[in-house]
Design a protein around this motif. Structure first.
Motif, PDB file in Angstrom:
ATOM      1  N   TYR A 614       0.887  -1.152  -0.102  1.00 30.90           N
ATOM      2  CA  TYR A 614      -0.021   0.035  -0.155  1.00 30.90           C
ATOM      3  C   TYR A 614       0.987   1.367   0.059  1.00 30.90           C
ATOM      4  CZ  TYR A 614      -3.227  -3.770   1.484  1.00 30.90           C
ATOM      5  OH  TYR A 614      -3.826  -4.860   1.513  1.00 30.90           O
ATOM      6  N   ILE A 618       5.155   1.118  -0.932  1.00 26.92           N
ATOM      7  CA  ILE A 618       5.505   1.161  -2.500  1.00 26.92           C
ATOM      8  C   ILE A 618       6.900   1.871  -2.817  1.00 26.92           C
ATOM      9  CG2 ILE A 618       4.994   2.161  -4.563  1.00 26.92           C
ATOM     10  CD1 ILE A 618       1.878   2.158  -3.662  1.00 26.92           C
ATOM     11  N   MET A 622       9.786  -0.455  -4.566  1.00 30.69           N
ATOM     12  CA  MET A 622      10.313  -0.200  -5.874  1.00 30.69           C
ATOM     13  C   MET A 622      12.037  -0.250  -5.814  1.00 30.69           C
ATOM     14  SD  MET A 622       7.707  -0.152  -7.899  1.00 30.69           S
ATOM     15  CE  MET A 622       8.784   0.304  -9.275  1.00 30.69           C
ATOM     16  N   LEU A 625      12.992  -3.709  -6.135  1.00 30.02           N
ATOM     17  CA  LEU A 625      12.833  -4.337  -7.158  1.00 30.02           C
ATOM     18  C   LEU A 625      13.918  -3.753  -8.093  1.00 30.02           C
ATOM     19  CD1 LEU A 625       8.764  -4.141  -7.754  1.00 30.02           C
ATOM     20  CD2 LEU A 625      10.478  -6.322  -7.672  1.00 30.02           C
ATOM     21  N   LYS A 626      14.461  -2.531  -8.005  1.00 32.67           N
ATOM     22  CA  LYS A 626      15.178  -2.067  -9.150  1.00 32.67           C
ATOM     23  C   LYS A 626      16.495  -2.546  -8.841  1.00 32.67           C
ATOM     24  CE  LYS A 626      12.914   2.394 -10.073  1.00 32.67           C
ATOM     25  NZ  LYS A 626      13.119   3.879  -9.973  1.00 32.67           N
TER      26      LYS A 626
ATOM     27  N   ASN B 227      -7.455   1.177  -1.645  1.00 33.64           N
ATOM     28  CA  ASN B 227      -6.522   0.254  -2.131  1.00 33.64           C
ATOM     29  C   ASN B 227      -6.247   0.288  -3.563  1.00 33.64           C
ATOM     30  OD1 ASN B 227      -5.846   0.407   0.409  1.00 33.64           O
ATOM     31  ND2 ASN B 227      -6.776  -1.720   0.800  1.00 33.64           N
ATOM     32  N   TYR B 230      -4.182   2.816  -5.309  1.00 29.71           N
ATOM     33  CA  TYR B 230      -2.716   2.751  -5.318  1.00 29.71           C
ATOM     34  C   TYR B 230      -2.029   1.713  -6.422  1.00 29.71           C
ATOM     35  CZ  TYR B 230      -2.894   3.926  -0.120  1.00 29.71           C
ATOM     36  OH  TYR B 230      -2.844   4.169   1.170  1.00 29.71           O
ATOM     37  N   TRP B 231      -2.680   0.660  -6.726  1.00 30.89           N
ATOM     38  CA  TRP B 231      -2.322  -0.307  -7.622  1.00 30.89           C
ATOM     39  C   TRP B 231      -2.443   0.149  -9.029  1.00 30.89           C
ATOM     40  CZ3 TRP B 231      -5.688  -3.543  -3.985  1.00 30.89           C
ATOM     41  CH2 TRP B 231      -5.034  -3.824  -2.792  1.00 30.89           C
ATOM     42  N   TYR B 236      -2.454  10.357  -4.668  1.00 29.92           N
ATOM     43  CA  TYR B 236      -3.136  10.426  -3.394  1.00 29.92           C
ATOM     44  C   TYR B 236      -2.085  11.283  -2.402  1.00 29.92           C
ATOM     45  CZ  TYR B 236       0.568   6.532  -2.936  1.00 29.92           C
ATOM     46  OH  TYR B 236       1.639   5.602  -2.966  1.00 29.92           O
ATOM     47  N   HIS B 244       2.785   8.352   3.632  1.00 25.29           N
ATOM     48  CA  HIS B 244       3.282   8.618   2.192  1.00 25.29           C
ATOM     49  C   HIS B 244       2.383   9.217   0.967  1.00 25.29           C
ATOM     50  CE1 HIS B 244       7.105   6.158   2.351  1.00 25.29           C
ATOM     51  NE2 HIS B 244       6.656   6.179   3.679  1.00 25.29           N
ATOM     52  N   ARG B 246       1.750  10.511  -3.114  1.00 25.78           N
ATOM     53  CA  ARG B 246       2.062  10.559  -4.542  1.00 25.78           C
ATOM     54  C   ARG B 246       1.239  11.555  -5.330  1.00 25.78           C
ATOM     55  NH1 ARG B 246       5.473   7.319  -3.207  1.00 25.78           N
ATOM     56  NH2 ARG B 246       6.127   5.547  -4.095  1.00 25.78           N
ATOM     57  N   ALA B 259       6.969  11.732  -5.030  1.00 26.31           N
ATOM     58  CA  ALA B 259       6.980  10.858  -3.693  1.00 26.31           C
ATOM     59  C   ALA B 259       7.138  11.432  -2.645  1.00 26.31           C
ATOM     60  CB  ALA B 259       7.826   9.605  -4.190  1.00 26.31           C
ATOM     61  N   ASP B 290      10.054   6.659 -13.770  1.00 24.05           N
ATOM     62  CA  ASP B 290       9.819   5.877 -12.453  1.00 24.05           C
ATOM     63  C   ASP B 290       8.062   5.742 -12.253  1.00 24.05           C
ATOM     64  OD1 ASP B 290      12.133   6.503 -11.519  1.00 24.05           O
ATOM     65  OD2 ASP B 290      11.986   8.557 -10.770  1.00 24.05           O
ATOM     66  N   GLU B 293       7.320   2.734 -13.888  1.00 22.56           N
ATOM     67  CA  GLU B 293       7.749   1.379 -13.175  1.00 22.56           C
ATOM     68  C   GLU B 293       6.930   0.976 -11.954  1.00 22.56           C
ATOM     69  OE1 GLU B 293      12.549   1.433 -13.773  1.00 22.56           O
ATOM     70  OE2 GLU B 293      11.701   2.631 -12.187  1.00 22.56           O
ATOM     71  N   GLU B 294       6.396   1.991 -11.309  1.00 22.62           N
ATOM     72  CA  GLU B 294       5.315   1.946 -10.391  1.00 22.62           C
ATOM     73  C   GLU B 294       4.033   1.201 -10.799  1.00 22.62           C
ATOM     74  OE1 GLU B 294       6.751   4.922  -6.885  1.00 22.62           O
ATOM     75  OE2 GLU B 294       4.668   5.003  -7.566  1.00 22.62           O
ATOM     76  N   ALA B 297       4.617  -2.208 -11.838  1.00 24.99           N
ATOM     77  CA  ALA B 297       4.929  -3.178 -10.276  1.00 24.99           C
ATOM     78  C   ALA B 297       3.589  -3.283  -9.520  1.00 24.99           C
ATOM     79  CB  ALA B 297       5.997  -2.530  -9.639  1.00 24.99           C
ATOM     80  N   LEU B 298       2.784  -2.459  -9.602  1.00 23.88           N
ATOM     81  CA  LEU B 298       1.706  -2.312  -8.920  1.00 23.88           C
ATOM     82  C   LEU B 298       0.310  -2.853  -9.744  1.00 23.88           C
ATOM     83  CD1 LEU B 298       2.060   1.123  -7.094  1.00 23.88           C
ATOM     84  CD2 LEU B 298       2.348  -1.042  -6.190  1.00 23.88           C
ATOM     85  N   ARG B 301      -0.108  -6.544  -9.614  1.00 25.18           N
ATOM     86  CA  ARG B 301      -0.661  -7.023  -8.547  1.00 25.18           C
ATOM     87  C   ARG B 301      -2.188  -7.333  -8.513  1.00 25.18           C
ATOM     88  NH1 ARG B 301       2.786  -6.684  -4.102  1.00 25.18           N
ATOM     89  NH2 ARG B 301       0.956  -7.160  -2.585  1.00 25.18           N
TER      90      ARG B 301
END
Lengths: 658, 386
Positions: A614, A618, A622, A625-626, B227, B230-231, B236, B244, B246, B259, B290, B293-294, B297-298, B301
């Motif tokens: 969440y 994140i 990341m 992973l990188k 949630n 996010y993915w 947010y 955190h 973004r 970020a 960047d 990539e997120e 990766a997200l 999921r």
């Protein structure tokens, strides 16, 4: 030439320790042995050595099993003759290297000339300190050939050990006078009678000849000196003969080049003389001669029968090889017998831990080999471990010492691969014989192992090993030796408690963890020594390792057929532990030709996903992973199997705790 | 909210920071969800929850049907408190039940019992019908596949429409970590953990749940909007100590997404909010790669993965086909039945989802080294932040 090896129990355990700060070689000695000396201060005034005619010279060595007190006795002799001042700090003055002092061994021979007045005559006694160990047998034999006698030191508590036996035979075969000395009689458990009986039984030396001493306390050391004069004959050499000198050691000095230790068998030598080395045929002009006290002390000349050093502008130790003969360029002579070029018997790959350290390591290796021409170096490139070298050593201890000096004196950390031995193949294929230009080839790299079809016979190096052990451990030791394909040659009960076993071993069965196993089987009581025993025919095979059917080149190995399964299985298991699980199943196989002899299966990874991902998770994920993605690019791929460098290191590295 | 801090001050700070950051982000569209989580927000007073929601609706457009979730643990969420939270505007509850075995709860260092957990679940279902979620943990030292399955079976009889399953990660510093490290407790076998996960996925599927993300299961459409955002790579804002975020701080003229992390220590965070209106400790501008990539990766999921349309919103000039279509390694993963790239988009297979972290390094390298990336990097970033 690898011939004898006896490894100190403590020495191996020590290797696990952390290296202490490096200490410059020469300074170590100066600090310990700098006091004023009555006869031999480092004055500019040159000594006149003509006052010592041959009949007043004695050249001798002290030989002993490790820790039996060789260096302590040498210290006492130097003190007693006024060569060094008696202080609390004279501990192993002749052992200059840090590794020598720490491990209680002598790697590099040192020589000390001492003056001793006995019954009104001034004697020149040359104590030629032999490398007290192992793989340096060739050096020992050269040092001994500069002597006419030896002091054989045996610990009054431990008695005769394997290295004592080996040393005795070296001296005996060289027909040297032997003065048996029983040391450490001050110890509570000392049993000199028992040791005297052992010496009589094994070496046929009368009990009465033994001198009981305590080198530590100085007890009876004077008697030892007197025996040296009375029992050891003077060298038979004549100044009137042409110059003939044996090089029995050489060291490298950054300012003055190579310093050769020489023993004169005839003639005389002085500054300005033109000399020739018989082996290299190179001519040099002598810059300086002198004696070692044990520091260099220049003299006007050196005369027949004397022992000293010579500097003549040689730039590499290879120019003054141990065992070589030097003579005057005006009067060539027949070289002394017994010269051999150093022949490596144990090979290992050496790589920097990180490739960025390659150049530093390279310069450290170069500096170290300046002083040790017996290490052979070939550049090597492993796909897994990067650029490095394949180094050849005289034996296992030689390898350990080299590695340790790299770490201690040059602060270099290295990956050392498991040691291998040089096999041979007698070729039957005309084509191959033509290609190699000879019928018998040496195989160092498994990649060069010729196929069975083009070979009439494979050969492996062997050694004759001597084990001395308390009787109660004999059963276990015999079983262990048999498991290592050894053939029993002799069993001899040397007293009520101890037995001496002789075995013919394939060398490769001894190079990996033999000594540690022997010590642990015998609670540390067994001692071991060995000598070269030539090559024997052997059923050798090349074993490959496959990952999902693809060969991993850097893991190929040559093994005896009888050992193939055990070795193959062990390496497969190690690979299974070292390779991370992947998305598919991996078959790890040991293969000979087309036959699979051992197999392990690494099951596929079934779950690999972060549970919580969440907001706050994140960034961290990341980043990880990188990093993994970067690591993946660097991984060695065998087919589709990714093998990290660490896995290779785990499998190839010497296994120290087995 | 740490003990010893005046909750009224904390409340003012949360509201103040929310105000500052919402203005900085210049949120123009609706705010679709608010999530009170991290630590134990159910320890806070409903007043605090209400104050934050009040601020959000004043500074932005908070949709009437916006999802407002509160994380609660069974000991701090009695029926009356839950009603209070509902009155304050909370409309979804996520309860950290973890286990219905008292021994396991003790091992996890939880201070609630299985009975308390189940009672809280009952209350929550009454107050938030269809919008109550439970968290469960598996892979405890000593737990067997069978005992895990039994516990889950029991909960499936009682639970509402949303379940989150987490494999235990042993965190350094916990007593459990220490016990396993010392060998007092066994380390669960990798294969067994995989089996537990697999068994749970099947059981939930059989019970009518859709696994819409690696650890999240919902039926009757009860997915967590928050949630999911996010993915899907939505923006947010994170408020409070250690939160955190973004988002593109358009208020400061920026066009790149950042970020952001708020100051972790509560007292420092409060001082900063009181001084500057916010406690942002770290800001890292994200370049287009960047962000992609997120997204990758997200997005993977989720069960739907990354739809072509969705991807193109972030990378108008680099389609999924461009990025991955020609890759041998991606092809290999497809052949192994772990990954799918088809007319719908890029997504994991059932088996692939369980090993996603092993697939991602390959995909990330592919994205980085792929053709057309430079073209993407040059495009204006304005469209990359839906």
């Amino acid at each position: 030439m690898l011939a004898r090896g006896s490894l100190a129990a403590g020495a191996w355990a020590w290797l696990a320790g952390v290296a202490a700060a490096a200490q410059p070689l020469r300074r170590a000695q100066r600090c310990a042995a700098a006091p004023v000396r009555p006869y031999s201060s480092r004055s500019k005034e040159k000594l006149d050595m003509s006052v010592f005619p041959v009949e007043n010279i004695r050249n001798f060595s002290i030989i002993a099993h490790v820790d039996h007190g060789k260096s302590t006795l040498a210290d006492r002799l130097l003190e007693m003759t006024g060569t060094i001042t008696k202080t609390e700090h004279n501990k192993q003055v002749l052992d200059k290297l840090q590794v020598e002092r720490e491990r209680g061994i002598t790697v590099k021979a040192q020589t000390a000339s001492v003056f001793y007045n006995y019954e009104g005559i001034n004697y020149l006694l040359n104590l030629i300190d032999t490398p007290g160990h192992v793989d340096f047998n060739y050096e020992v034999s050269r040092s001994l050939s500069a002597c006419q006698g030896v002091i054989l030191v045996v610990d009054a508590n431990e008695g005769v050990q394997a290295q004592t036996v080996a040393n005795f035979y070296l001296a005996f075969e060289a027909q040297l006078a032997i003065i048996p000395v029983i040391n450490k009689i001050d110890l509570k458990n000392a049993d000199p009678e028992r040791v005297e009986k052992q010496i009589e039984k094994l070496f046929d030396l009368p009990e009465d000849d033994c001198i009981r001493i305590s080198a530590k306390l100085g007890t009876n050391v004077e008697r030892v000196l007197q025996h040296v004069i009375k029992k050891i004959p003077p060298p038979s050499a004549h100044t009137s003969n042409p110059l003939k000198a044996l090089v029995f050691d050489s060291t490298f000095d950054h300012y003055r080049g190579v310093i050769a230790s020489i023993a004169l068998f005839g003639g005389e030598v002085q500054k300005g003389d033109k000399i020739v080395f018989a082996h290299t045929r190179k001519t040099y002009e002598v810059n300086e001669v002198g004696i070692l006290t044990p520091d260099e002390q220049p003299t006007h000349k050196l005369y027949a029968g004397q022992v000293g050093y010579l500097i003549a502008g040689m730039k590499e130790v290879a120019e003054a090889q141990i065992g070589d003969t030097l003579y005057s360029h005006k009067e060539p002579v027949e070289p002394l017998p017994g010269f051999k070029s150093a022949k490596p018997m144990v090979f290992a790959g050496m790589y920097p831990v990180a490739q960025s350290e390659y150049n530093n390591l390279k310069s450290a290796v170069e500096k170290l080999t300046l002083n040790d021409s017996s290490v052979t170096i070939h550049r090597d490139n492993s796909v897994a471990l990067g650029a490095g070298w394949r180094l050849g050593f005289l034996g296992l201890l030689h390898m350990e010492v080299f590695n340790q000096r790299l770490e201690q004196e040059y602060n270099a950390s290295v990956i050392l691969t498991a040691p291998t031995v040089p096999y041979k193949a007698v070729l039957s294929s005309a084509k191959l014989i033509k290609a190699y230009g000879k019928e018998e080839i040496i195989i160092i790299n498994p990649a060069e192992f010729p196929d069975k079809n083009s070979v009439s016979e494979y050969l492996e190096p062997t050694i004759l090993g001597t084990v001395i052990t308390p009787y109660e451990y004999m059963g276990k030791i015999t079983t262990m030796c048999q498991a290592r394909r050894a053939v029993q040659k002799d069993v001899m009960y040397i007293d009520e408690q101890r037995v001496m076993l002789k075995y013919l071993f394939p060398l490769n069965e001894v190079v990996v963890d033999f000594y540690d196993t022997l010590k642990s089987l015998s609670s540390g009581y067994a001692s071991f020594d060995y000598e070269d025993a030539g090559y024997q025919a052997a059923d050798l095979v090349k074993m490959d390792f496959h990952l999902n059917g693809n060969t991993v080149e850097e893991l190929a190995t040559v093994v005896h057929k009888d050992k193939a399964y055990a070795v193959g299985k062990a390496i497969c298991e190690r690979l299974k532990d070292a390779i991370p699980r992947q998305l598919f199943e991996i078959a790890i196989q040991a293969v000979i030709g087309k036959k699979i002899i051992a197999r392990e299966t690494l099951k596929a990874y079934r779950k690999d996903v972060l549970a919580k991902c969440y907001g706050g998770d994140i960034s961290r994920k990341m980043k990880l992973l990188k990093k993994q993605a970067e690591g993946k690019k660097k991984m060695r791929k065998i087919g589709n199997v990714e093998v990290p460098k660490d896995a290779f290191i785990t499998v190839l590295k010497r296994q120290s705790n087995k | 909210i740490p003990r010893g801090l005046d909750e009224a001050v904390v409340r003012r700070c949360l509201a103040r920071e929310a105000q500052t950051l919402i203005q900085l982000s210049q949120v123009q569209r609706w705010v679709h969800s608010v999530f009170f989580g991290g630590g134990t927000p159910s320890l806070a007073s409903p007043l605090t929850i209400a104050a934050v929601l009040e601020t959000v609706s004043q500074c932005a457009r908070l949709a009437a049907d916006a999802e407002v979730t509160l994380e609660a643990n069974p000991t701090s969420a009695g029926a009356s408190r839950l009603a209070g939270f509902r009155a304050a505007g909370v409309n979804r509850l996520s309860i950290g039940i973890q286990s219905v075995d008292d021994a396991e709860l003790q091992l996890l260092g939880r201070d609630h019992t299985a009975d308390e957990a189940l009672r809280t679940l009952e209350e929550a279902k009454k107050l938030f019908p269809g919008r109550t979620s439970i968290d469960l943990i598996f892979g405890l030292p000593g737990q067997s596949v069978a005992s895990w399955a039994r516990g889950l079976e029991r909960l499936l009889q009682l639970c509402d429409d949303h379940v989150s399953l987490y494999q235990l990660t042993l965190e350094r510093g916990t007593s459990l970590f220490k016990l396993v490290q010392q060998g007092a407790l066994p380390t669960p076998e990798q294969d067994m953990l995989a089996e537990m996960y697999e068994v749970a996925r099947r059981m939930l599927q059989d019970a009518g749940f859709r696994q819409y993300e690696v650890s999240n299961f919902a039926r009757n459409g009860a997915l967590s909007t928050h949630n999911l955002s996010y993915w899907q790579g939505s923006q947010y804002i994170g408020i409070g100590p250690g939160a955190h975020g973004r988002f593109v701080p358009r208020g400061s003229g920026a066009s790149l997404r950042e970020a952001r992390i708020q100051t972790l220590e509560p007292d420092n965070w409060m001082k900063e909010v009181l001084a500057w209106g916010h406690g942002t400790r770290k800001r890292v501008a994200q370049n287009p790669l960047d962000v992609l990539e997120e997204i990758l990766a997200l997005g993977l999921r989720t069960d739907v993965g990354i739809a072509h349309q969705h991807w193109l919103q972030f990378a108008p000039s680099l389609s999924l086909w461009d990025a991955f279509g020609a890759s041998e390694e991606v092809k290999e993963l497809e052949d192994q039945g772990l990954l799918l790239l088809d007319h719908r988009g890029l997504r994991c297979s059932w088996r692939g989802l369980a090993v996603l972290d092993s697939l991602l390094p390959t995909l990330l390298n592919q994205l980085q080294g792929g053709k057309g990336l430079s073209r993407h990097m040059q495009t204006t970033p304005s469209r990359q932040n839906p």
